[in-house]
Design a protein around this motif. Sequence first.
Motif, PDB file in Angstrom:
ATOM      1  N   LYS A 151      -9.555   6.971  -0.939  1.00  0.00           N
ATOM      2  CA  LYS A 151      -8.588   6.777   0.449  1.00  0.00           C
ATOM      3  C   LYS A 151      -7.249   7.429   0.262  1.00  0.00           C
ATOM      4  CE  LYS A 151     -11.045   2.584   2.295  1.00  0.00           C
ATOM      5  NZ  LYS A 151     -10.930   1.324   2.358  1.00  0.00           N
ATOM      6  N   ASN A 152      -6.913   7.984  -0.980  1.00  0.00           N
ATOM      7  CA  ASN A 152      -5.732   8.571  -1.357  1.00  0.00           C
ATOM      8  C   ASN A 152      -4.675   7.481  -1.327  1.00  0.00           C
ATOM      9  OD1 ASN A 152      -6.910  10.889  -1.467  1.00  0.00           O
ATOM     10  ND2 ASN A 152      -5.975  12.033   0.327  1.00  0.00           N
ATOM     11  N   THR A 153      -5.022   6.211  -1.632  1.00  0.00           N
ATOM     12  CA  THR A 153      -4.180   5.071  -1.578  1.00  0.00           C
ATOM     13  C   THR A 153      -3.893   4.267  -2.843  1.00  0.00           C
ATOM     14  OG1 THR A 153      -4.571   4.866   0.657  1.00  0.00           O
ATOM     15  CG2 THR A 153      -3.648   2.974  -0.306  1.00  0.00           C
ATOM     16  N   SER A 176      -0.470  12.170   0.353  1.00  0.00           N
ATOM     17  CA  SER A 176      -1.006  13.361   1.174  1.00  0.00           C
ATOM     18  C   SER A 176      -0.281  14.594   0.366  1.00  0.00           C
ATOM     19  CB  SER A 176      -0.706  13.593   2.568  1.00  0.00           C
ATOM     20  OG  SER A 176       0.617  13.562   2.726  1.00  0.00           O
ATOM     21  N   SER A 230       0.836  -1.116   0.190  1.00  0.00           N
ATOM     22  CA  SER A 230      -0.056  -0.076   0.112  1.00  0.00           C
ATOM     23  C   SER A 230       0.866   1.214  -0.032  1.00  0.00           C
ATOM     24  CB  SER A 230      -0.943  -0.066   1.286  1.00  0.00           C
ATOM     25  OG  SER A 230      -1.625  -1.168   1.157  1.00  0.00           O
ATOM     26  N   CYS A 231       0.354   2.232  -0.743  1.00  0.00           N
ATOM     27  CA  CYS A 231       0.905   3.738  -0.421  1.00  0.00           C
ATOM     28  C   CYS A 231       0.088   4.590  -0.304  1.00  0.00           C
ATOM     29  CB  CYS A 231       1.716   3.703  -1.781  1.00  0.00           C
ATOM     30  SG  CYS A 231       2.503   5.384  -2.137  1.00  0.00           S
ATOM     31  N   ALA A 232       0.083   5.249   0.788  1.00  0.00           N
ATOM     32  CA  ALA A 232      -0.769   6.401   1.204  1.00  0.00           C
ATOM     33  C   ALA A 232      -0.290   7.948   0.781  1.00  0.00           C
ATOM     34  CB  ALA A 232      -1.034   6.482   2.634  1.00  0.00           C
TER      35      ALA A 232
END
Length: 124
Positions: free
Chosen positions: A76-78, A25, A21-23
């Motif tokens: 989810k910005n992911t 922002s 996963s890569c979040a």
Amino acid sequence: QVQLVESGGGLVQAGGSLRLSCAASGRTFSSYAMGWFRQAPGKEREFVARISWSGGNTYYADSVKGRFTISRDNAKNTVYLQMNSLKPEDTAVYYCAAHGGRYGSSRRQEYDSWGQGTQVTVSS
């Protein structure tokens, strides 16, 4: 500028699976493409997969085609990388990266933000 944090790496036996996963922002996530790259010891960082801003277009390196799947959840910005049928040669540090445009590229020079990387080790 985009801040990226990867997670999900680890040690797995050959034939196993992992999901990275890569979040993200910062900049509006749904406005740009995302990519996954990897770097094995002593080798250059190489392209793995990319996905367009909407998720409608994906592209894979030949070495992972049919085994890996890139996806994104803009709510989810992911961005994710599902890795199946893992092989020892998949062992590397995996990085997610944000592209400056909507459709992305296989060229790492076109990505302007990078995560810190997550280690994936596949044992034989």
